[in-house]
Design an enzyme around this catalytic site. Structure first.
Site, PDB file in Angstrom:
ATOM      1  N   THR A  84      -3.289 -35.129  50.665  1.00 35.94           N
ATOM      2  CA  THR A  84      -2.627 -35.691  49.486  1.00 35.94           C
ATOM      3  C   THR A  84      -3.455 -35.418  48.228  1.00 35.94           C
ATOM      4  OG1 THR A  84      -3.711 -37.790  49.916  1.00 35.94           O
ATOM      5  CG2 THR A  84      -1.480 -37.539  50.769  1.00 35.94           C
ATOM      6  N   CYS A  85      -2.842 -35.694  47.096  1.00 37.30           N
ATOM      7  CA  CYS A  85      -3.487 -35.526  45.804  1.00 37.30           C
ATOM      8  C   CYS A  85      -4.699 -36.453  45.728  1.00 37.30           C
ATOM      9  CB  CYS A  85      -2.486 -35.886  44.720  1.00 37.30           C
ATOM     10  SG  CYS A  85      -3.002 -35.444  43.075  1.00 37.30           S
ATOM     11  N   PRO A  86      -5.896 -36.064  45.244  1.00 35.56           N
ATOM     12  CA  PRO A  86      -6.174 -34.772  44.608  1.00 35.56           C
ATOM     13  C   PRO A  86      -6.763 -33.719  45.538  1.00 35.56           C
ATOM     14  CG  PRO A  86      -8.035 -36.207  44.257  1.00 35.56           C
ATOM     15  CD  PRO A  86      -7.069 -36.949  45.159  1.00 35.56           C
ATOM     16  N   VAL A  87      -6.842 -34.031  46.852  1.00 36.94           N
ATOM     17  CA  VAL A  87      -7.476 -33.071  47.775  1.00 36.94           C
ATOM     18  C   VAL A  87      -6.651 -31.780  47.848  1.00 36.94           C
ATOM     19  CG1 VAL A  87      -8.332 -32.744  50.129  1.00 36.94           C
ATOM     20  CG2 VAL A  87      -8.585 -34.956  49.019  1.00 36.94           C
TER      21      VAL A  87
END
Lengths: 83, 269
Positions: free
Chosen positions: A18-21
């Site tokens: 998921t964001c920010p990964v």
């Protein structure tokens, strides 16, 4: 797969994170590539589709195209700019 | 070196930054910073540098944790009273980030040990609370060509500068000699507001991070002062490194380290 007028050098799948990964994984993949090479990113609709292409463009890389796979995922093609 | 998934997540907010990115984070992980003093300034600096993933952090202090330290030295807890500050600090740093190596030096810095101490580090952070130590750190870093962050805090005021030997002015360019003993109160006598160490020590950590990553402009050639009561920061331009300095000019008159005498009230009981 749509006809591409360039060659893909590396491929990553960021649908499991998921964001920010999502952006971090894309950035790390680009960092390990050479200038001018193309990265194909398999990503989810929604936040990743909205944010990753924009953030990558802000970094100075060239977003070549974003294809809708029709199943809630997209293929993003990025040409690396700079070293 | 490739990042593990855990590292990617831990450092994601750094890696996202255009100025830091993958390369900057790798520089931090390869970086070595020595913090002299695990007190009001060193505590927040050590915690931020550990959290940032600075790969090797040295911490030097000859004190043990005292109840009166806890009002500002946020790296230590009530349970740490009586422990060596360097051990208490190292425990907190390793708990924040097991990724890093912490070296502890339970010792006062003096003219005979400081050159060996700083030799292995890229950047030195002066978190000490007395003039003899500040002049010693300055002179040693100038002689060894080590960049360092100087800072001092007292009451509601703080100041810092960054010294890049051979490029900008050093601490002795500004202050030629330590003040006479007892002319200036120490923070033990004068008091210091707890968050001051947090403000100034964090700025020192920021300078270390910028130096290691090569990002932005360092506070070399400037003295930044902070007055909390007036809520004023001033960035004062310093005269350039000139011929007059006893230690950093091209023809220095100080060529050996000096152990200045400490004010009697500050000596260990």
């Amino acid at each position: 797969m749509a006809d591409l007028d360039f060659t893909v050098d590396e491929t990553i799948d960021i649908t499991s994170v998921t964001c920010p990964v999502t952006f971090v994984k894309t950035k790390v993949a680009l960092d390990e590539m050479d200038e001018g090479q193309v990265l194909q990113v398999h990503l989810n609709d929604g936040e990743p589709r909205q944010n990753v292409p924009r953030s990558i463009a802000d970094e100075g890389h060239e977003v070549l195209r974003l294809d809708d796979n029709g199943d809630g995922t997209y293929e993003l093609y990025i040409r690396k700019v700079g070293d | 070196m490739a990042f593990t998934d855990e590292q990617l997540e831990r450092y994601s907010r750094h890696i996202i930054l255009k100025e830091i990115g993958v390369k900057g984070q790798k520089k931090l992980l390869a970086g070595k910073v020595l913090i002299i003093g695990a007190g009001g300034l060193g505590a927040p600096a050590a915690m931020y540098l550990a959290a940032a993933g600075v790969g090797t952090i040295g911490i030097a202090d000859a004190d043990k944790v005292d109840l009166s330290n806890l009002q500002r030295q946020v790296i230590h807890t009530t349970n740490d009273i009586g422990k060596r500050k360097v051990e208490s600090a190292a425990e907190t740093m390793r708990a924040i980030n097991p990724d890093i190596t912490v070296n502890t030096y339970y010792d006062f810095v003096n003219s005979s040990n400081i050159m060996d101490l700083i030799a292995d580090y890229d950047f030195i952070l002066d978190g000490t609370d007395n003039f003899p130590a500040k002049f010693l750190i300055n002179d040693a870093c100038v002689m060894a060509g080590k960049p360092f962050s100087h800072a001092g805090i007292i009451r509601f005021k703080g100041q810092l500068t960054t010294v890049i030997p051979g490029e900008g002015p050093c601490y002795r360019c500004i202050f030629k000699n330590p003040p006479p003993k007892d002319a200036v109160p120490t923070c033990k006598q004068a008091g210091v507001i707890g968050a001051m160490g947090g403000v100034i020590g964090s700025l020192q950590a920021m300078e270390a991070v910028k130096y290691l990553t090569g990002v932005g402009e360092l506070l070399s050639g400037y003295l930044l002062t902070y007055d909390a009561l007036k809520m004023e920061f001033h960035k004062v331009k310093l005269p350039p490194r000139g011929d007059g300095c006893a230690v950093c000019s091209d023809h220095p008159t100080i060529t050996e380290l000096i152990d200045y005498e400490q004010a009697a009230c500050d000596m260990k009981q």
